[in-house]
Design an enzyme around this catalytic site. Structure first.
Site, PDB file in Angstrom:
ATOM      1  N   ASP A  38      23.979  75.588  24.664  1.00 18.62           N
ATOM      2  CA  ASP A  38      23.487  75.944  26.329  1.00 18.62           C
ATOM      3  C   ASP A  38      23.950  76.763  27.019  1.00 18.62           C
ATOM      4  O   ASP A  38      25.326  76.959  26.347  1.00 18.62           O
ATOM      5  CB  ASP A  38      23.381  74.269  27.329  1.00 18.62           C
ATOM      6  N   ASP A  82      28.944  83.153  25.883  1.00 25.59           N
ATOM      7  CA  ASP A  82      29.420  81.930  26.427  1.00 25.59           C
ATOM      8  C   ASP A  82      27.960  81.103  25.614  1.00 25.59           C
ATOM      9  O   ASP A  82      26.911  81.115  26.466  1.00 25.59           O
ATOM     10  CB  ASP A  82      29.906  81.686  27.976  1.00 25.59           C
ATOM     11  N   GLU A 138      26.726  71.052  27.864  1.00 22.39           N
ATOM     12  CA  GLU A 138      27.786  71.460  28.244  1.00 22.39           C
ATOM     13  C   GLU A 138      28.624  72.105  29.486  1.00 22.39           C
ATOM     14  O   GLU A 138      29.300  72.531  30.603  1.00 22.39           O
ATOM     15  CB  GLU A 138      28.944  72.178  26.838  1.00 22.39           C
ATOM     16  N   GLU A 139      27.508  73.147  30.009  1.00 23.64           N
ATOM     17  CA  GLU A 139      27.492  74.099  31.596  1.00 23.64           C
ATOM     18  C   GLU A 139      27.048  73.145  32.048  1.00 23.64           C
ATOM     19  O   GLU A 139      27.115  73.476  33.720  1.00 23.64           O
ATOM     20  CB  GLU A 139      26.634  75.293  31.287  1.00 23.64           C
ATOM     21  N   GLU A 189      34.116  78.339  22.550  1.00 19.52           N
ATOM     22  CA  GLU A 189      34.469  79.335  23.727  1.00 19.52           C
ATOM     23  C   GLU A 189      34.442  80.650  23.588  1.00 19.52           C
ATOM     24  O   GLU A 189      36.101  81.152  22.607  1.00 19.52           O
ATOM     25  CB  GLU A 189      34.881  78.314  24.878  1.00 19.52           C
ATOM     26  N   HIS A 202      29.337  83.292  32.118  1.00 20.87           N
ATOM     27  CA  HIS A 202      28.368  83.064  33.496  1.00 20.87           C
ATOM     28  C   HIS A 202      27.971  84.746  33.624  1.00 20.87           C
ATOM     29  O   HIS A 202      27.040  84.468  34.515  1.00 20.87           O
ATOM     30  CB  HIS A 202      29.174  82.452  34.237  1.00 20.87           C
TER      31      HIS A 202
END
Lengths: 401, 401
Positions: B83, B124, B154-155, B183, B378
């Site tokens: 995700d 990411d 995960e986010e 990561e 992000h």
């Protein structure tokens, strides 16, 4: 709620004053008139007043102004707003009979055998509206000329206020020598009012992931100093023309941050300063943000150059001036004497902002005098013992007839 | 976005490694997979992996686990989430050719003649996912048994995390001797991670009209002390197993107040404490609220009995333990040597919380090792130079093959 049913206001000329007042109150309480939805009630008030040949009736928006033209030396204005704050399970209203558990203990104690009007607007301010409608209908030959103002949008932002709009568009409609606003005072006189300004005090930071907080700058942490200044501020009690005004400086809202894991880049503290009528609006603002900060309604953020919030960003949100008490006017003295005689009460300082200040700006001394307990305004269980109607009407008839 | 088009992942067995990696990355980048919408990409990964006879493929929710069963003495886990955080005008992704102004200056400087993958997930963590898919397809006879985990959610909040759900429902699927989470680390090794707890610190007051502030109690003013404590707190740098972890204590959200003219009766400061792996979750909580406050996720407000926020109401919102760096494990030393040789980089402490901690709780030493700059995760202009794929794949093939 816009599809409110057709509302009619009527008055039985044969009814005794007490019954007539209660009937008028019932009729206007039954009309849903939360701000923005005053229209149907305004229509009914306009139709009702237009039926009396001694009145000249004018309308601007949802505000109705009705005046006598008897050529008297002086003119007194009686003003009441028709809107209410939003309802919270307290509409439609009803009479509570003695013993009803909804009657507040202090009212039950002081008025044990009385009906109590319960519901939205029961103090703020349909009882005074009912009394004013009664006076408008029945005082055909008062000792002073009279102007009645029934207006809209008092319970929302100042720029929507119907009285303000009439004052701007038709100031001649509301000229006079003295004004009485029917805001609830338990039939006491409350003179003048505190002014109020509201503004955001803003801190800025730099956003970053909270796992790497040192790459950002925390705007919420910076707001500590703003709250510390608020805590250090000591509100004053200010005597003005013999009445004492209690000031206040409070954060009423705070918000900041964009996400649970983000160092916040902005924090806003919404501050409300209530200031005594010894200060102009400009003086009050200067005490908060310096005299030359340049922050005005709608012009965005400016840095405070002095005052309590020196150094912080300021964004103006609302402002209304204070009004000095009008208690030195001759009619005010006469009214005060009547109130003292009937209630034993001395004139007091008004703390909340009311449209008294608007008349004050027009050069018309003004006081608040209305039925019902001001502490119950906006409450869920807003209520008023029936005898307040007769008490208020008696004082006003004797002052004006 | 649920009507995502059918996604297919394919690998040309004849393509050179570099081309194969880039092709895999393109395919999974093109799949929209913001948390909650991973399903179609998970389906494609499951179909792709099921085509290889040397892998046993299992699925739980939107998490796919594929394992070799070669009877090797040791097993290494490679894990990557599928995700992404929400898109902000950065989907669909694309390759930026050298000279494109969207390429960040530092990347253009260090990789002047390289294509750069731009868009949501470009660091990411779809590059590491692409490398792991490549390894899964091609490492048919590794020196250790391998388990690949491609997981969802995960986010978002920890309780939705797909790896957590597999750890709870099928812990046997993810047993192993060492884990690598992809990561972004710019192909360095980041060991362990800080833990994180989030909680509201709450003040209470008494509502009143702001014109009569003295009848209330201002909950926002009370929050000054909370912010003062945050400002007084000095975050520590904590050495653990030779790596240094930087802690942080921050308010990330604040809210309070009910209306512009109402004295606020509650204020909430949302605090995030990032703590080093020398502390257990319980120890970290004790430093904030005392050891016996009793505040747990979902059990409402409890008064802090000690710690930074002693005396205030605490409501727990999220918690995840820290993980000690796994750098003393034999495979970790081997991996560190390879990374040092190819990149010149020494292992570093991981600051943000990652699923390394989840493996740590299962007793599996784990590190982060992935392609792309973690500082771009992000971001709107998330991007990664193409050569990172080959660098990461080279290190992992040489460590595992």
């Amino acid at each position: 709620m816009n599809e409110a049913k057709h509302i009619t206001i009527s008055l039985d000329p044969a009814a005794p004053r007490k019954a007539a007042l209660s009937a008028l109150l019932e009729q206007i309480m039954a009309a849903y008139s939360v701000s923005d939805d005053e229209g149907p009630l305004t229509d009914a008030v306009e139709r009702f007043l237009s039926g009396f040949p001694h009145l000249t009736v004018r309308r601007h928006g949802d505000t109705v102004v009705a005046s006598t033209s008897l050529g008297r030396e002086r003119r007194v204005i009686l003003a009441g707003h028709l809107d209410t704050v939003p309802v919270i399970d307290n509409f439609p209203p009803r009479w509570l009979e003695p013993g009803d558990p909804l009657i507040r203990p202090e009212i039950a104690r002081e008025h044990p055998s009385e009906r109590v009007m319960w519901g939205r607007g029961a103090t703020d301010m349909k009882p005074a509206d009912a009394v004013m409608l009664y006076l408008a209908a029945t005082l055909t030959a008062p000792r002073v000329d009279l102007t009645y103002v029934f207006y809209d949008h008092e319970e929302v932002a100042a720029e929507q206020n119907g009285l303000r709009k009439v004052a701007e568009s038709h100031p001649d409609w509301i000229r006079g020598d003295f004004a009485i606003i029917g805001e609830p005072t338990s039939c006491g006189i409350e003179g003048g009012c505190n002014g109020t300004i509201r503004f955001d005090v803003v801190t800025h930071g730099v956003a970053a992931h909270s796992a790497r907080a040192w790459m950002g700058e925390n705007a919420i942490h910076k707001a500590a100093d703003i709250l510390n200044r608020l805590n250090a501020y000591e509100p004053a009690d200010v005597p003005v023309d013999g009445l004492t005004y209690r000031e206040g400086l409070n954060a009423t809202l705070i918000s900041g941050g964009k996400g649970t894991n983000v160092i916040p880049d902005e924090c806003r503290v919404h501050v409300n300063y209530r200031f005594a009528p010894d200060k102009t609006l400009a003086e009050a603002k200067a005490l908060m943000m310096g005299a030359d900060a340049g922050a005005e309604l709608g012009n965005g953020e400016h840095v405070a150059t002095g005052g309590v919030f020196e150094g912080y960003g300021i964004e103006m949100r609302d402002e209304s001036p204070a009004a000095r008490p009008g208690m030195d006017a001759p009619f005010a003295r006469r009214l005060a004497a009547l109130v003292r005689e009937r209630t034993g009460r001395e004139p007091m300082a008004k703390l909340g902002w009311t449209d008294v200040a608007r008349f004050s700006q027009l050069g018309v001394p003004a006081v608040n005098l209305g039925a019902g307990d001001p502490l119950l305004a906006h409450k869920h269980d807003e209520q008023m013992p029936e005898s307040q109607l007769e008490l208020l009407a008696g004082i006003l008839v004797d002052a004006l007839a």
